[in-house]
Design an enzyme around this catalytic site. Sequence first.
Site, short mmCIF file in Angstrom:
data_model
loop_
_atom_site.label_atom_id
_atom_site.label_comp_id
_atom_site.label_asym_id
_atom_site.label_seq_id
_atom_site.Cartn_x
_atom_site.Cartn_y
_atom_site.Cartn_z
N ARG A 57 0.88 -1.30 -0.11
CA ARG A 57 -0.05 0.06 -0.07
C ARG A 57 0.79 1.27 0.02
O ARG A 57 0.24 2.42 0.59
CB ARG A 57 -1.08 0.08 1.22
CG ARG A 57 -2.09 -1.12 1.09
CD ARG A 57 -2.99 -0.48 0.20
NE ARG A 57 -4.11 -1.66 0.26
CZ ARG A 57 -5.24 -1.71 0.93
NH1 ARG A 57 -5.66 -0.90 1.66
NH2 ARG A 57 -6.11 -2.57 0.72
N TYR A 84 -14.56 -12.06 0.40
CA TYR A 84 -15.41 -10.74 -0.21
C TYR A 84 -16.71 -11.39 -0.95
O TYR A 84 -17.72 -10.77 -0.72
CB TYR A 84 -14.65 -9.92 -1.05
CG TYR A 84 -13.76 -9.11 -0.30
CD1 TYR A 84 -13.93 -8.05 0.60
CD2 TYR A 84 -12.20 -9.42 -0.37
CE1 TYR A 84 -13.19 -7.24 1.33
CE2 TYR A 84 -11.41 -8.52 0.37
CZ TYR A 84 -11.83 -7.56 1.20
OH TYR A 84 -10.90 -6.93 2.16
N ARG A 113 -6.55 11.57 -7.74
CA ARG A 113 -7.75 10.60 -7.54
C ARG A 113 -9.07 11.65 -7.43
O ARG A 113 -10.03 10.94 -7.47
CB ARG A 113 -7.45 9.77 -6.23
CG ARG A 113 -7.00 8.28 -6.54
CD ARG A 113 -7.82 7.48 -7.23
NE ARG A 113 -9.28 7.38 -6.86
CZ ARG A 113 -9.44 6.83 -5.83
NH1 ARG A 113 -8.83 6.23 -5.26
NH2 ARG A 113 -11.13 6.88 -5.53
N ARG A 154 -3.65 6.50 -0.07
CA ARG A 154 -3.97 7.59 0.74
C ARG A 154 -2.87 8.29 1.63
O ARG A 154 -3.01 9.30 2.07
CB ARG A 154 -5.35 7.35 1.66
CG ARG A 154 -6.64 7.14 0.49
CD ARG A 154 -7.72 6.59 1.29
NE ARG A 154 -7.34 5.14 1.72
CZ ARG A 154 -8.05 4.45 2.34
NH1 ARG A 154 -9.22 4.92 2.81
NH2 ARG A 154 -7.66 3.39 2.79
N ASP A 157 -6.54 -3.40 -7.54
CA ASP A 157 -6.94 -3.71 -6.39
C ASP A 157 -7.47 -5.22 -6.66
O ASP A 157 -7.56 -5.74 -7.64
CB ASP A 157 -8.47 -3.18 -5.87
CG ASP A 157 -8.84 -3.40 -4.59
OD1 ASP A 157 -8.25 -2.96 -3.65
OD2 ASP A 157 -9.48 -4.18 -4.22
O1 CP3 Z 1 0.38 0.36 -2.94
C1 CP3 Z 1 0.02 -1.03 -3.42
O2 CP3 Z 1 -0.01 -1.78 -2.35
C2 CP3 Z 1 -1.02 -1.11 -4.44
C3 CP3 Z 1 -2.33 -0.81 -4.34
C4 CP3 Z 1 -3.43 -1.78 -3.61
C5 CP3 Z 1 -4.57 -1.40 -3.47
N1 CP3 Z 1 -5.35 -2.56 -2.90
C6 CP3 Z 1 -5.08 -0.14 -3.75
C7 CP3 Z 1 -6.32 0.34 -2.81
C8 CP3 Z 1 -3.13 -3.21 -3.24
C9 CP3 Z 1 -1.85 -4.12 -3.38
C10 CP3 Z 1 -4.47 -3.45 -3.01
C11 CP3 Z 1 -4.91 -5.14 -2.26
C12 CP3 Z 1 -5.72 -5.24 -1.60
N2 CP3 Z 1 -7.20 -4.46 -1.64
C13 CP3 Z 1 -5.85 -6.14 -0.43
C14 CP3 Z 1 -4.69 -7.12 0.02
C15 CP3 Z 1 -3.78 -6.06 0.60
C16 CP3 Z 1 -4.31 -5.93 2.14
O3 CP3 Z 1 -4.36 -4.49 2.37
O4 CP3 Z 1 -4.32 -6.86 2.70
C17 CP3 Z 1 -7.25 -6.13 0.06
C18 CP3 Z 1 -7.61 -6.88 1.47
C19 CP3 Z 1 -7.94 -5.24 -0.61
C20 CP3 Z 1 -9.46 -4.82 -0.42
C21 CP3 Z 1 -9.72 -3.44 -0.29
N3 CP3 Z 1 -9.53 -2.71 -1.19
C22 CP3 Z 1 -9.68 -2.89 1.07
C23 CP3 Z 1 -9.67 -3.44 2.35
C24 CP3 Z 1 -9.70 -1.36 0.84
C25 CP3 Z 1 -9.75 -0.16 1.51
C26 CP3 Z 1 -11.00 0.24 1.91
C27 CP3 Z 1 -10.99 1.72 2.41
O5 CP3 Z 1 -11.09 2.63 2.00
O6 CP3 Z 1 -10.32 1.76 3.76
C28 CP3 Z 1 -9.56 -1.22 -0.71
C29 CP3 Z 1 -9.73 0.11 -1.30
C30 CP3 Z 1 -8.28 0.32 -1.86
N4 CP3 Z 1 -7.66 -0.21 -2.58
C31 CP3 Z 1 -7.90 1.53 -1.72
C32 CP3 Z 1 -6.65 1.85 -2.39
C33 CP3 Z 1 -5.50 2.69 -2.51
C34 CP3 Z 1 -8.46 2.91 -0.99
C35 CP3 Z 1 -9.57 3.53 -1.89
C36 CP3 Z 1 -9.17 4.86 -2.33
O7 CP3 Z 1 -8.16 5.26 -2.40
O8 CP3 Z 1 -10.18 5.50 -2.64
#
Ligand code: CP3
Length: 358
Positions: free
Chosen positions: A41, A165, A54, A45, A90
Amino acid sequence: MNSHPADGAAPSLRPSPAADSAFLRACRREPVPHTPVWFMRQAGRSLPEYRKVREGTAMLEACMRPDLVAEITLQPVRRHGVDAAIYFSDIVVPLKAIGIDLEIKPGVGPVVEQPIRTRADLERLRPLEPDDVSYVAEAVRILRSELGTTPLIGFAGAPFTLASYLVEGGPSRNHEHTKALMYGDPQLWADLLDRLAGITSAFLSVQIEAGADAVQLFDSWVGALSLHDYRRRVQPHSAQVFSAVAEYGVPRIHFGVGTGELLGAMGEAGADLVGVDWRVPLDEAARRIGAGKAVQGNLDPAVLFAPGEVVAEQADRILAEAAGLEGHVFNLGHGVLPQTDPDALTRLVEHVHERSAS
Ligand code: CP3
């Protein structure tokens, strides 16, 4: 399996300009000039430049725009000087791409309109074709040319975490519907995970063929399982993914949270590196994972909220625990938390590089 590089044909990959990078050397358990660092990550954010680009674009929409994906992927490389980029996307992107009705709700995570719980629901999980995610291949190609000698990590969600999910319909603390299906209808469960393994393998293959230098399989929620159930109901499907992409010869990383009891079994699933959260010291983790694999980790992401000296101290402890191991990639034990001070991350990269320089 629907996934494989044109059944039987040996995949031919162009040599990567990143082949001799510290990250790829550590993955291959070769000597390194310094311990490579990247952060799960790292794109997202915690960065003001991310929030800016974004603005007004929904998460899944952003994932489908190669220009935006490339820019967001590059932001942490420019800012922090990390040793690898992770492709911005994602884990639910391939599911969206085959027509599953889902969205990513800000502050919540992926939400699936109609959960998958019956045999009839399975039909909605058709195989992923490369054309379904042509924007991914395009973004990877842009990145591979922009990144130069910095490696690019592709990724996908592991079958269990994706199933959670899909079956729950959204994020879940206890995974009760998922486990009810796993225990209540083992054949349907196996068929569901088999389909997900196919989709995941195809998604990783697209990224590797377009130029990803390594791949990470995120099984974030698998720590919710006992070792017994993991081995019987999940590991074979994750192993299916690792073997589907083995032929490409790119390093394969396997990561989960709360997996202390599962590390040995995760090692057996076939990855080249295993990611470890902050609960198990790396020397002990490596012992559990078994010989012949590198480890990745494992600073508690919450430590970045403590004073700089504490972060440095904790990083030194991790480097010391990893000192005797064959391959170590420094990372957090889970993703960067959104409120993290980006400067703390930049200082951590510098610190690990300085301390580990040989
Ligand atoms: O920098 C990186 O690592 C690459 C980007 C990345 C994202 N999601 C972007 C994202 C990666 C590798 C993921 C994987 C992901 N997504 C996982 C496995 C990694 C982990 O953290 O365990 C999981 C479980 C998800 C599912 C998911 N998608 C979650 C739990 C969330 C967060 C929800 C929130 O808003 O708190 C997302 C959304 C997401 N994926 C965001 C980002 C940057 C946030 C949304 C946004 O910025 O609008």
